[in-house]
Design a protein around this motif. Structure first.
Motif, PDB file in Angstrom:
ATOM      1  N   LEU A 130     -36.044 -36.767 -69.272  1.00 15.72           N
ATOM      2  CA  LEU A 130     -35.694 -38.091 -69.790  1.00 15.72           C
ATOM      3  C   LEU A 130     -34.584 -38.709 -68.969  1.00 15.72           C
ATOM      4  N   ASP A 131     -33.575 -37.905 -68.623  1.00  8.57           N
ATOM      5  CA  ASP A 131     -32.461 -38.404 -67.804  1.00  8.57           C
ATOM      6  C   ASP A 131     -32.962 -38.901 -66.456  1.00  8.57           C
ATOM      7  N   SER A 134     -34.400 -42.456 -66.694  1.00  9.32           N
ATOM      8  CA  SER A 134     -33.585 -43.503 -67.301  1.00  9.32           C
ATOM      9  C   SER A 134     -32.465 -43.935 -66.365  1.00  9.32           C
ATOM     10  N   GLU A 136     -29.793 -45.375 -67.393  1.00 12.28           N
ATOM     11  CA  GLU A 136     -28.540 -45.178 -68.118  1.00 12.28           C
ATOM     12  C   GLU A 136     -28.592 -43.870 -68.891  1.00 12.28           C
ATOM     13  N   ILE A 138     -28.930 -41.115 -71.648  1.00  7.97           N
ATOM     14  CA  ILE A 138     -29.762 -41.077 -72.845  1.00  7.97           C
ATOM     15  C   ILE A 138     -28.886 -41.203 -74.096  1.00  7.97           C
ATOM     16  N   TYR A 156     -34.646 -40.539 -79.261  1.00  6.42           N
ATOM     17  CA  TYR A 156     -33.804 -40.619 -78.073  1.00  6.42           C
ATOM     18  C   TYR A 156     -34.195 -41.880 -77.294  1.00  6.42           C
ATOM     19  N   GLY A 158     -33.725 -44.545 -73.833  1.00 10.99           N
ATOM     20  CA  GLY A 158     -33.361 -44.639 -72.428  1.00 10.99           C
ATOM     21  C   GLY A 158     -33.603 -46.034 -71.889  1.00 10.99           C
ATOM     22  N   ASP A 159     -33.047 -46.290 -70.701  1.00 14.54           N
ATOM     23  CA  ASP A 159     -33.267 -47.548 -69.987  1.00 14.54           C
ATOM     24  C   ASP A 159     -34.187 -47.238 -68.812  1.00 14.54           C
ATOM     25  N   ASN A 160     -35.455 -47.611 -68.954  1.00 11.11           N
ATOM     26  CA  ASN A 160     -36.448 -47.195 -67.966  1.00 11.11           C
ATOM     27  C   ASN A 160     -36.608 -48.161 -66.805  1.00 11.11           C
ATOM     28  N   TYR A 174     -31.438 -50.932 -72.843  1.00  9.39           N
ATOM     29  CA  TYR A 174     -32.287 -49.815 -73.248  1.00  9.39           C
ATOM     30  C   TYR A 174     -33.609 -50.368 -73.790  1.00  9.39           C
TER      31      TYR A 174
END
Length: 575
Positions: A130-131, A134, A136, A138, A156, A158-160, A174
């Motif tokens: 996930l990190d 993203s 930013e 998580i 959770y 994230g900014d994808n 996000y």
């Protein structure tokens, strides 16, 4: 039929058409009108032949099954001359995208907190993938423990950017959520990533407390995220993503409220539960404006008070004082009218079975179309239940009595005030004269004075004849000079789906109402989907043209799979 070589067909068709046209002119078999130019006549011949060709090759059905109107246009362009272009309209098939909005009550909107993933989080150390996706750090949902316990799962965020094209703008915003539904932080495809306006399951699918929500937004600076409840929205979307009689349908489902900036522009707006009705009042102007372009579906069990709401009246739904005796199972029956045929075709095309429907009336609501009081174009009704129409009958008023009046014969004529339910069902007194219409005193009829001016302008109305009173159908029952009544003879069917093809006080789209269920049975859900297909625009246009000079052709056919689903394709050819 052997598949045609598409690369060469444009040349071969043009050559064949040219040869046919030259041949017919040379031998005088076909001649254009004197006032028509040869080029226009050639266009008409070519258009008819090309229209016939795409149907005979089977290509048209393939394109319609795949909801690919662009393919129809492309094929016609490839096999015609470069200057002869086609646009068109497909009728009676759901071949275009259907955009549906489910209205969400304030109690179904949930704003919760967010926080950074902290040391000791149950997924700490397992968020590497996930990190990596993203821009930013998580975040995780910070909700009450009761909500966590209810859903047995964690969210959770994230900014994808830039991996999510819909959210790409290079900003810290996000736009993605993952759901740990108890898989120990090994996120399966069903657990994400979900973007803005995606519907996701918050909880394990085997947990009855799990709910579907639509991810609306997240404001990291405020530490908040917002979701809307979307159980029925998800069920409808899932049903409408199934093939309809072999046709691939394209459906977008979102949840909205009255303050949503994108509340306009949908094909169908769905309102659920009668608790929504009081919220219509402050938004009456918005609703009328929206209903002029958007069809309305009410999933509601309604009371008389609900039916008195001004927006419900503007749609054309009405409460009736006629009552019925509830039964344990309502035997749903389609009628023989056109709208019913269309919806039944969709229902059967989804694999529906009428005898498995468990829909209920959901209130004494009628479609209010015409003098039959209930709809003269029923969609679905219960064949084992009938309204008792006694409350609509016209009878001598308790405050009146028959009084003799003079007449042209020696037979007795009597007059009395009749108590008849008015348009709002409040009792109204109408003078009625019971007269003899032949010298033998054997046949009697009623004269009615609607204006109460002594003229008795309506009549004589014999037994078994029909007269309209307050937009309802009545027939006299006369057993003597001082014994008569007006019996309501309009439709007494108990409708399971109310509908309006033309709204009462709004110039616009269509409307329907069905009983609300918190969890629809599968065949009931198929009926909801079928009604939505009917509510959306019947005509799907592709590549419209404003050119003044054109040639028109038409194809009538049908997509055949489980049933025969008829369609009409109108083509407009222009240069």
């Amino acid at each position: 039929m052997e598949q045609l070589n598409r690369k060469g067909i444009g040349y071969s068709i043009e050559a064949i058409l040219s040869a046919v046209i030259l041949f017919t002119f040379a031998f005088g078999a076909v001649t254009p009108p004197e006032t028509q130019e040869f080029s226009q006549f050639q266009n008409e011949i070519a258009a008819r032949d090309l229209t016939h060709m795409i149907k005979k090759t089977g290509d048209l059905n393939i394109f319609l099954r795949n909801s690919n109107t662009g393919g129809v246009r492309s094929e016609l362009s490839s096999v015609s001359s470069k200057n002869l272009k086609a646009s068109g309209t497909v009728s009676n098939l759901p071949v275009g995208e259907t955009q549906i909005a489910f209205h969400t009550m304030p109690s179904e909107i949930h704003v919760n907190g967010t926080e950074p993933v902290q040391s000791g989080d149950r997924c700490d150390g397992d968020l590497t993938s996930l990190d990596a996706s993203s821009e930013e750090p998580i975040l995780r949902a910070d909700v009450s423990q009761s909500l966590v316990n209810r859903h047995t799962s964690y969210l959770y965020f994230g900014d994808n950017d830039p991996l999510n094209p819909s959210g790409y703008n290079g900003k810290e915003d996000y736009d993605t959520v993952w759901v740990d539904n108890g898989t120990k932080c090994v996120f399966s495809p069903s657990e994400g990533p979900y973007g803005i306006n995606d519907i996701f399951l918050w909880g394990n699918s085997s947990d009855p407390n799990s709910r579907y929500y639509e991810f609306k937004n997240i404001n990291a600076s405020k530490g908040q995220f917002t979701v809307y409840e979307a159980d029925n929205a998800f069920d409808v979307k899932k049903m409408m993503n199934k093939d309809l009689n072999g046709i691939n349908t394209d459906t977008v489902v979102n949840t909205v409220n009255f303050s949503s900036p994108d509340i306009y522009g949908y094909d169908v707006m769905v309102f659920q539960e009668n608790e929504t009705v009081p919220r219509f009042n402050p938004y009456e102007s918005l609703l009328s404006d929206m209903a002029s372009n958007t069809s309305i579906l009410l999933l509601m069990n309604m009371t008389q008070s609900d039916a008195q709401n001004s927006f419900i009246r503007d749609l054309g739904f009405k409460w009736t004082p006629m009552d019925y005796s509830p039964v344990s199972s309502y035997r749903a029956t389609f009628s023989t009218y056109g709208n019913s045929d269309n919806i039944e075709s969709y229902f059967l095309g989804l694999g529906g079975e009428p005898r498995d429907l468990s829909l209920k009336p959901g209130g004494q609501i009628i479609s209010n179309q015409g003098s039959r009081e209930t709809s003269r174009d029923d969609i679905l009704y219960a064949r084992n239940v009938r309204y008792s129409s006694g409350d609509l009958d016209g009878e001598i008023s308790p405050s009146s009595s028959w009084s003799s009046t003079s007449g042209p014969t020696s037979c007795t004529h009597n007059e009395a005030d009749f108590s008849i339910p008015g348009s709002s069902y409040s009792s109204q007194n109408v003078p009625v004269k019971n007269i003899d219409v032949e010298d033998g005193c054997g046949t009697r009829a009623l004269n009615i004075d609607f204006d109460d001016d002594g003229d008795f302008e309506t009549g004589p109305v014999l037994e078994d004849e029909i007269v309209e009173v307050f937009d309802r159908r009545y027939s006299p029952t006369i057993s003597g000079a001082s014994s008569a009544s007006l019996e309501f003879v309009g439709s007494k069917k108990v409708e399971l789906i109310n509908h309006r093809k033309a709204l009462e006080n709004i110039s616009g789209a269509k409307a329907a109402r069905m009983a609300y269920e918190s969890d629809y049975e599968e065949d009931d859900l198929k009926m909801v989907a079928s009604t939505i297909y009917w509510l959306r625009d019947d005509n799907v246009r592709f590549k419209s043209t404003d050119q003044k000079s054109y040639t028109a052709t038409k194809i009538v056919g049908g997509v055949e799979n489980k049933i025969f689903l008829p369609y009409r394709l109108d083509l407009r050819w222009s240069r």
